[in-house]
Enzyme design. Structure first.
Site, mmCIF file in Angstrom:
data_model
loop_
_atom_site.group_PDB
_atom_site.id
_atom_site.type_symbol
_atom_site.label_atom_id
_atom_site.label_comp_id
_atom_site.label_asym_id
_atom_site.label_seq_id
_atom_site.Cartn_x
_atom_site.Cartn_y
_atom_site.Cartn_z
ATOM 1 N N ASP A 17 2.401 12.066 -2.319
ATOM 2 C CA ASP A 17 2.532 13.146 -3.296
ATOM 3 C C ASP A 17 2.925 12.493 -4.619
ATOM 4 O O ASP A 17 4.006 11.900 -4.728
ATOM 5 C CB ASP A 17 3.625 14.098 -2.798
ATOM 6 C CG ASP A 17 3.952 15.195 -3.792
ATOM 7 O OD1 ASP A 17 3.433 15.174 -4.937
ATOM 8 O OD2 ASP A 17 4.743 16.075 -3.428
ATOM 9 N N ILE A 18 2.081 12.606 -5.598
ATOM 10 C CA ILE A 18 2.294 11.870 -6.855
ATOM 11 C C ILE A 18 3.546 12.349 -7.603
ATOM 12 O O ILE A 18 4.115 11.596 -8.389
ATOM 13 C CB ILE A 18 1.027 11.934 -7.743
ATOM 14 C CG1 ILE A 18 1.032 10.791 -8.754
ATOM 15 C CG2 ILE A 18 0.885 13.295 -8.427
ATOM 16 C CD1 ILE A 18 -0.306 10.509 -9.386
ATOM 17 N N ASP A 41 -2.078 19.591 -10.679
ATOM 18 C CA ASP A 41 -1.532 20.120 -11.940
ATOM 19 C C ASP A 41 -0.390 21.106 -11.649
ATOM 20 O O ASP A 41 0.700 21.016 -12.251
ATOM 21 C CB ASP A 41 -2.683 20.818 -12.690
ATOM 22 C CG ASP A 41 -2.411 21.042 -14.171
ATOM 23 O OD1 ASP A 41 -1.367 20.570 -14.664
ATOM 24 O OD2 ASP A 41 -3.255 21.682 -14.828
ATOM 25 N N SER A 126 -10.566 14.884 -10.818
ATOM 26 C CA SER A 126 -11.831 15.634 -10.665
ATOM 27 C C SER A 126 -12.307 15.781 -9.214
ATOM 28 O O SER A 126 -13.306 16.460 -8.974
ATOM 29 C CB SER A 126 -12.990 15.022 -11.475
ATOM 30 O OG SER A 126 -12.900 15.374 -12.828
ATOM 31 N N GLY A 128 -10.953 17.242 -6.635
ATOM 32 C CA GLY A 128 -10.518 18.427 -5.902
ATOM 33 C C GLY A 128 -11.317 19.630 -6.367
ATOM 34 O O GLY A 128 -12.525 19.730 -6.119
ATOM 35 N N TYR A 130 -12.531 20.390 -9.157
ATOM 36 C CA TYR A 130 -13.671 20.069 -10.026
ATOM 37 C C TYR A 130 -14.870 19.492 -9.282
ATOM 38 O O TYR A 130 -15.922 19.284 -9.868
ATOM 39 C CB TYR A 130 -13.241 19.156 -11.169
ATOM 40 C CG TYR A 130 -12.577 19.885 -12.325
ATOM 41 C CD1 TYR A 130 -12.369 21.266 -12.292
ATOM 42 C CD2 TYR A 130 -12.162 19.211 -13.475
ATOM 43 C CE1 TYR A 130 -11.768 21.938 -13.342
ATOM 44 C CE2 TYR A 130 -11.573 19.879 -14.542
ATOM 45 C CZ TYR A 130 -11.374 21.238 -14.471
ATOM 46 O OH TYR A 130 -10.786 21.895 -15.538
#
Ligand code: AR6
Length: 181
Positions: A17-18, A41, A126, A128, A130
């Site tokens: 998990d970032i 995000d 991008s 996920g 996107y």
């Protein structure tokens, strides 16, 4: 953890998990408006707290275009900075998606260098919501970051923090391909 040494610097991939990363800067997979969203995000905004949105509103009233990135402080996150990258929505590959994705990573790396960050972590931008397809997205990501590490940079560690086994596998393959060249 899998890693490769590039010009004396480390390029790593790991699962996780970032929002928990203790590197100097973490990248976010944002959108042009820079007002938060779902996916990573949403997780970053939740973990950072409302100050993150406040700083984005103030510093980036018009957001930032696809293929670029913006920078803020980390607020409640362990990381000191957040690099808000806007990757492309996948539209079949003929709309400049690869260049835009590479541009999003490059903008993050340039901003990280501007503030003097030594370690940077990235999600799979991008890949996920996107819809950027797996092998290609991982290849662009790994190659773009490796290229930056070969140049004039103060970054000593770049790490991809992948949320699923599947994404981790794609990045492991891309890193192995790069390492065997
Ligand atoms: N840590 C690391 N990776 C994560 C985390 C996490 N905590 N959570 C999700 N991922 P996505 P995109 C992975 O959809 O495709 C938002 O609404 C996820 O599994 O977050 O660039 C933005 O506001 C996937 O592999 O970003 C934009 O509107 C990767 O992060 C849009 O989605 C990226 O998935 C951006 O879409």
């Amino acid at each position: 953890m899998t890693s490769l040494t590039v010009a004396g610097r480390r390029l790593e991939i790991t699962r996780g998990d970032i929002t928990r990363e203790t590197v100097d800067a973490i990248a976010n997979a944002a959108n042009e408006a820079l007002r938060g969203g779902a996916g990573v995000d949403g997780a970053i905004h939740r973990a950072a707290g409302p100050g993150l949105l406040g700083e984005l509103r103030e510093r980036y009233p018009h957001g930032t275009p696809t293929g670029t990135a913006a920078i803020t402080g980390g607020h409640g996150l362990p990381a000191r900075w957040v690099l808000h990258a806007v990757g492309p929505v996948w539209r079949g590959g003929g709309q400049g998606e690869a260049d835009l994705l590479a541009g999003a990573y490059r903008s993050c790396l340039r901003l990280a260098d501007e503030v003097g960050a030594r370690s940077v972590a990235f999600p799979a931008i991008s890949m996920g919501i996107y819809g950027y397809p797996g092998p290609e997205g991982a290849r662009v990501a790994v190659r773009t970051v490796a290229e930056h590490l070969r140049g004039a940079t103060a970054i000593e560690l770049a790490r991809f923090v992948l949320f699923s086994d599947e994404t981790h596998g794609l990045f492991a393959d891309a890193l192995a391909d790069l390492g065997s060249e």
